[in-house]
Design an enzyme around this catalytic site. Structure first.
Site, PDB file in Angstrom:
ATOM      1  N   LYS A  40     -46.746 151.537  85.782  1.00 23.59           N
ATOM      2  CA  LYS A  40     -46.759 152.957  86.152  1.00 23.59           C
ATOM      3  C   LYS A  40     -45.378 153.582  85.955  1.00 23.59           C
ATOM      4  O   LYS A  40     -45.220 154.610  85.298  1.00 23.59           O
ATOM      5  CB  LYS A  40     -47.174 153.151  87.609  1.00 23.59           C
ATOM      6  CG  LYS A  40     -46.857 154.554  88.159  1.00 23.59           C
ATOM      7  CD  LYS A  40     -47.191 154.702  89.609  1.00 23.59           C
ATOM      8  CE  LYS A  40     -46.213 154.176  90.575  1.00 23.59           C
ATOM      9  NZ  LYS A  40     -45.096 155.066  90.928  1.00 23.59           N
ATOM     10  N   ASN A  41     -44.353 152.938  86.492  1.00 26.83           N
ATOM     11  CA  ASN A  41     -43.029 153.562  86.487  1.00 26.83           C
ATOM     12  C   ASN A  41     -42.397 153.594  85.105  1.00 26.83           C
ATOM     13  O   ASN A  41     -41.660 154.519  84.786  1.00 26.83           O
ATOM     14  CB  ASN A  41     -42.134 152.874  87.523  1.00 26.83           C
ATOM     15  CG  ASN A  41     -42.597 153.197  88.931  1.00 26.83           C
ATOM     16  OD1 ASN A  41     -43.325 154.165  89.144  1.00 26.83           O
ATOM     17  ND2 ASN A  41     -42.205 152.391  89.892  1.00 26.83           N
ATOM     18  N   CYS A 101     -43.836 159.416  97.205  1.00 24.61           N
ATOM     19  CA  CYS A 101     -44.030 158.731  98.490  1.00 24.61           C
ATOM     20  C   CYS A 101     -43.010 159.187  99.526  1.00 24.61           C
ATOM     21  O   CYS A 101     -41.819 159.286  99.233  1.00 24.61           O
ATOM     22  CB  CYS A 101     -43.939 157.219  98.302  1.00 24.61           C
ATOM     23  SG  CYS A 101     -45.342 156.544  97.405  1.00 24.61           S
ATOM     24  N   ARG A 106     -34.848 161.120  99.854  1.00 22.61           N
ATOM     25  CA  ARG A 106     -34.917 161.056  98.375  1.00 22.61           C
ATOM     26  C   ARG A 106     -34.277 162.294  97.723  1.00 22.61           C
ATOM     27  O   ARG A 106     -34.933 163.039  96.989  1.00 22.61           O
ATOM     28  CB  ARG A 106     -36.352 160.866  97.892  1.00 22.61           C
ATOM     29  CG  ARG A 106     -37.041 159.668  98.520  1.00 22.61           C
ATOM     30  CD  ARG A 106     -38.421 159.405  97.950  1.00 22.61           C
ATOM     31  NE  ARG A 106     -38.342 158.668  96.697  1.00 22.61           N
ATOM     32  CZ  ARG A 106     -39.419 158.247  96.023  1.00 22.61           C
ATOM     33  NH1 ARG A 106     -40.635 158.499  96.493  1.00 22.61           N
ATOM     34  NH2 ARG A 106     -39.304 157.575  94.909  1.00 22.61           N
ATOM     35  N   ASP A 130     -40.532 147.843  96.386  1.00 22.83           N
ATOM     36  CA  ASP A 130     -41.953 148.182  96.206  1.00 22.83           C
ATOM     37  C   ASP A 130     -42.882 147.017  96.534  1.00 22.83           C
ATOM     38  O   ASP A 130     -44.105 147.176  96.480  1.00 22.83           O
ATOM     39  CB  ASP A 130     -42.200 148.659  94.771  1.00 22.83           C
ATOM     40  CG  ASP A 130     -41.512 149.983  94.471  1.00 22.83           C
ATOM     41  OD1 ASP A 130     -41.378 150.326  93.295  1.00 22.83           O
ATOM     42  OD2 ASP A 130     -41.087 150.649  95.439  1.00 22.83           O
ATOM     43  N   ARG A 173     -52.835 156.201  93.207  1.00 23.98           N
ATOM     44  CA  ARG A 173     -51.718 156.740  92.421  1.00 23.98           C
ATOM     45  C   ARG A 173     -51.044 155.653  91.584  1.00 23.98           C
ATOM     46  O   ARG A 173     -50.446 155.913  90.563  1.00 23.98           O
ATOM     47  CB  ARG A 173     -50.656 157.350  93.354  1.00 23.98           C
ATOM     48  CG  ARG A 173     -51.045 158.650  94.032  1.00 23.98           C
ATOM     49  CD  ARG A 173     -49.840 159.232  94.762  1.00 23.98           C
ATOM     50  NE  ARG A 173     -48.642 159.139  93.925  1.00 23.98           N
ATOM     51  CZ  ARG A 173     -47.423 158.879  94.413  1.00 23.98           C
ATOM     52  NH1 ARG A 173     -47.262 158.695  95.713  1.00 23.98           N
ATOM     53  NH2 ARG A 173     -46.388 158.791  93.597  1.00 23.98           N
TER      54      ARG A 173
HETATM   55  C1  EPZ Z   1     -37.999 154.579  91.524  1.00 24.69           C
HETATM   56  O1  EPZ Z   1     -37.872 155.664  92.437  1.00 24.69           O
HETATM   57  C2  EPZ Z   1     -39.478 154.192  91.579  1.00 24.69           C
HETATM   58  N1  EPZ Z   1     -40.277 155.340  91.206  1.00 24.69           N
HETATM   59  C3  EPZ Z   1     -39.826 153.753  92.996  1.00 24.69           C
HETATM   60  O2  EPZ Z   1     -41.178 153.287  93.003  1.00 24.69           O
HETATM   61  C4  EPZ Z   1     -38.938 152.602  93.407  1.00 24.69           C
HETATM   62  O3  EPZ Z   1     -39.180 152.286  94.746  1.00 24.69           O
HETATM   63  C5  EPZ Z   1     -37.457 152.994  93.256  1.00 24.69           C
HETATM   64  O4  EPZ Z   1     -37.195 153.451  91.917  1.00 24.69           O
HETATM   65  C6  EPZ Z   1     -36.523 151.840  93.544  1.00 24.69           C
HETATM   66  O5  EPZ Z   1     -36.831 150.754  92.758  1.00 24.69           O
HETATM   67  C7  EPZ Z   1     -40.398 155.676  89.886  1.00 24.69           C
HETATM   68  O6  EPZ Z   1     -39.858 155.068  88.993  1.00 24.69           O
HETATM   69  C8  EPZ Z   1     -41.265 156.855  89.590  1.00 24.69           C
HETATM   70  P1  EPZ Z   1     -34.027 155.588  93.363  1.00 24.69           P
HETATM   71  P2  EPZ Z   1     -36.551 156.563  92.468  1.00 24.69           P
HETATM   72  O7  EPZ Z   1     -33.502 156.871  92.831  1.00 24.69           O
HETATM   73  O8  EPZ Z   1     -35.997 156.678  91.106  1.00 24.69           O
HETATM   74  C9  EPZ Z   1     -31.257 157.437  96.746  1.00 24.69           C
HETATM   75  C10 EPZ Z   1     -43.410 153.146  93.698  1.00 24.69           C
HETATM   76  O9  EPZ Z   1     -43.938 152.719  94.730  1.00 24.69           O
HETATM   77  N2  EPZ Z   1     -30.914 158.566  95.843  1.00 24.69           N
HETATM   78  O10 EPZ Z   1     -33.591 154.335  92.719  1.00 24.69           O
HETATM   79  O11 EPZ Z   1     -36.866 157.780  93.204  1.00 24.69           O
HETATM   80  C11 EPZ Z   1     -32.689 157.477  97.220  1.00 24.69           C
HETATM   81  O12 EPZ Z   1     -32.876 158.376  98.272  1.00 24.69           O
HETATM   82  C12 EPZ Z   1     -42.132 154.000  93.786  1.00 24.69           C
HETATM   83  O13 EPZ Z   1     -43.845 152.928  92.560  1.00 24.69           O
HETATM   84  C13 EPZ Z   1     -29.931 159.453  96.215  1.00 24.69           C
HETATM   85  O14 EPZ Z   1     -29.344 159.335  97.295  1.00 24.69           O
HETATM   86  O15 EPZ Z   1     -35.624 155.628  93.376  1.00 24.69           O
HETATM   87  C14 EPZ Z   1     -32.943 156.028  97.617  1.00 24.69           C
HETATM   88  O16 EPZ Z   1     -32.516 155.807  98.922  1.00 24.69           O
HETATM   89  C15 EPZ Z   1     -41.731 154.291  95.191  1.00 24.69           C
HETATM   90  N3  EPZ Z   1     -29.617 160.475  95.381  1.00 24.69           N
HETATM   91  C16 EPZ Z   1     -32.080 155.267  96.619  1.00 24.69           C
HETATM   92  O17 EPZ Z   1     -31.187 156.205  96.030  1.00 24.69           O
HETATM   93  C17 EPZ Z   1     -30.235 160.651  94.171  1.00 24.69           C
HETATM   94  O18 EPZ Z   1     -29.928 161.609  93.451  1.00 24.69           O
HETATM   95  C18 EPZ Z   1     -32.878 154.599  95.502  1.00 24.69           C
HETATM   96  O19 EPZ Z   1     -33.731 155.556  94.938  1.00 24.69           O
HETATM   97  C19 EPZ Z   1     -31.219 159.726  93.792  1.00 24.69           C
HETATM   98  C20 EPZ Z   1     -31.557 158.684  94.646  1.00 24.69           C
END
Ligand code: EPZ
Length: 475
Positions: free
Chosen positions: A64-65, A158, A163, A354, A449
């Site tokens: 998916k991702n 989610c 985020r 995840d 989803r």
């Molecule tokens: C991706 O989300 C995945 N989603 C998530 O999968 C996955 O849990 C996550 O990466 C971590 O592996 C997709 O690829 C669509 P992050 P993403 O930015 O990119 C903080 C699932 O179940 N952050 O790596 O949103 C954020 O709040 C989903 O398939 C900032 O602070 O995750 C978090 O605490 C859920 N500022 C941390 O970084 C920013 O600008 C990691 O989030 C961006 C992120």
């Protein structure tokens, strides 16, 4: 009209009528491809009769991702891109709808998708669709890179933490964009009125989405970009591979620094979406939780190495042959109950966040107490309350949970529970497989989803799971 009442039996037709999907999968796939008429969107449910052993082989769908970020990247390309193995999920359909809202042409059939973005005439994707998925926000990178401007609503996805998108905003500014956040939208445009300019940016932490979005933006910037402290997830490598196949110059994917030399134009290309490591991990945990032996493919073992290590330490038997992985937790094979273990989620190659909720369910069935520490998202314990309803003994303090194992009082018993997000939701399905009695799970739209045909695949393995879709009685 009380829709929360139990499944209806034929004699009392005054109440809403549930269709049960446990024998006719072809009907379900028909429904998947059409937007269901309003009457059919009334909170579908799963009912699961626990205690069944699983056996056999399960096919793993495309990631998916990876599919979401690659679909966003097709906006960078002139001509048609052809993607194989795109999972048929509500998230990928939403992403397709986002691209269409910009003017892209998309055709899809049996997991194959053709995307042509030459007709894109807008830089503001449908805000409602962006509000449904996190991945939708990633289009801000390719839109800004190709068209010099973008107006994108703040994303949904989610509810597992605040985020924010501060890393996206600061990263795009480092590439010469003027970026403002206001009225729930991010407005960005190239400061020079033409396009982005290569630059340097160090991410505060290795955000997957920010890494992917800035990588796409830098692919068409003027000059070289260096992104450091980036994410190393397999999905980042999959995206870099697609972009490189489309003519981009990206080096370092999988390491903590990316070097990207911008190009004026990228062209459509063909790619196969790699298998979903989180879906594979979920089925590996299903085997362990139900003390069963199942195999699955295609799987890239290095993508689930962390989980393999934990399951081996717990006492499971795991074999890998080429892209087929087999997990056995059959008591005769392992000779004693599985042992608990501690988990600390981390960015890749650490333990994937995840798989955290699903792993918690396993730990309630193991011996001993276990500690699960969630370090990636600050609010990813929402599933615990529902697991407690199913008899799990779990104490949470902030982002750390202490799980009491089987002999310390956890005994999964059926109940009515609610899925509130994707991975938390699927953990309830896994708990229902092990729980005594019939568990009812509502809110399964969250699960749809990210899992393609989950209930059909589990039935393939011998699980007793039904999908109930309520039908409002004709007005
Ligand atoms: C991706 O989300 C995945 N989603 C998530 O999968 C996955 O849990 C996550 O990466 C971590 O592996 C997709 O690829 C669509 P992050 P993403 O930015 O990119 C903080 C699932 O179940 N952050 O790596 O949103 C954020 O709040 C989903 O398939 C900032 O602070 O995750 C978090 O605490 C859920 N500022 C941390 O970084 C920013 O600008 C990691 O989030 C961006 C992120």
């Amino acid at each position: 009209m009380d829709l929360s009442s139990s499944t209806l039996c034929p004699q009392n037709l005054t109440k809403p009528y549930f269709i049960s999907f446990h024998k006719q999968p072809h009907i379900r796939s028909h429904l998947q491809f059409q937007t269901p008429p309003k009457t059919l969107t009334l909170d579908p449910k799963f009912t699961i009769t626990g205690g069944c052993k699983l056996s056999g082989h399960v096919p793993i769908s495309g990631s998916k991702n990876s599919a979401l970020s690659i679909l966003a990247a097709t906006l960078c390309c002139s001509g048609t891109s052809k993607l194989h193995g795109v999972p048929n999920l509500s998230d990928t359909r939403t992403m397709a709808s986002i691209l269409r809202s910009l003017g892209a042409e998309i055709e899809a059939c049996n997991g194959e998708m053709w995307v042509n973005a030459d007709g894109v005439g807008s830089v503001e994707p449908c805000p409602e669709d962006i509000g449904k998925i996190r991945g939708g926000f990633f289009v801000i990178g390719p839109l800004l890179a190709r068209f010099g401007e973008a107006v994108v609503a703040l994303p949904g996805g989610c509810d597992i933490g605040t985020r924010p998108v501060d890393l996206y905003i600061r990263g795009l500014r480092a590439l010469g964009a003027i970026v403002e956040l206001g009225d729930g939208k991010v407005r960005a445009q190239a400061a020079n009125g033409r396009g982005l300019v290569g630059g340097r940016f160090k991410l505060d932490h290795p955000s997957v989405g920010a890494t992917e979005t800035l990588m796409m933006a830098a692919c068409m910037a003027d000059g070289v970009t260096v992104l450091s402290n980036v994410a190393k997830e397999p999905e980042v490598i999959d995206l870099a591979r697609f972009l490189t196949g489309s003519g981009a110059c990206v080096e370092g994917a999988g390491s903590d620094t990316l070097y990207i030399k911008g190009k004026n134009q990228l062209h459509g290309s063909e790619c196969v979406v790699p298998p979903d490591r989180i879906e594979a991990g979920t089925f590996m945990l299903a085997a362990a939780i139900t003390r069963s032996s199942i195999s699955m493919s295609p799987v890239i073992p290095s993508h689930v190495a962390c989980l393999i290590d934990k399951l081996l330490a717990a006492g499971c038997k795991i074999t890998c042959a080429h892209d087929t992985l087999e997990v056995s937790a059959v008591p005769d094979d392992v000779g004693h109950n599985l042992q608990g273990f501690d988990v600390r989620t981390c960015p890749f190659p650490g333990f994937p966040t995840d798989l955290q909720p699903q792993t918690m369910v396993l730990l309630t069935t193991c011996d001993g107490s276990s500690i699960v520490e969630e370090t990636v998202f600050e609010n990813r314990m929402g599933h615990v309350r529902e697991l407690q309803k199913l008899g799990a003994r779990i104490r949470v303090c902030g982002s750390t949970a202490v799980i009491c194992g089987k002999e310390k009082g956890s005994a999964l018993l059926s109940s009515h529970v609610v899925a509130k997000d994707l991975r938390g939701g699927v953990s309830l399905v896994l708990a229902g497989l092990a729980a005594e009695g019939v568990t009812e799970i509502s809110g399964i739209a969250h699960i749809d989803r990210g899992y393609e045909n989950l209930d059909a695949k589990l039935r393939l393995l011998g699980a007793d799971i039904k999908r109930l879709i309520p039908l409002a009685s004709p007005l």
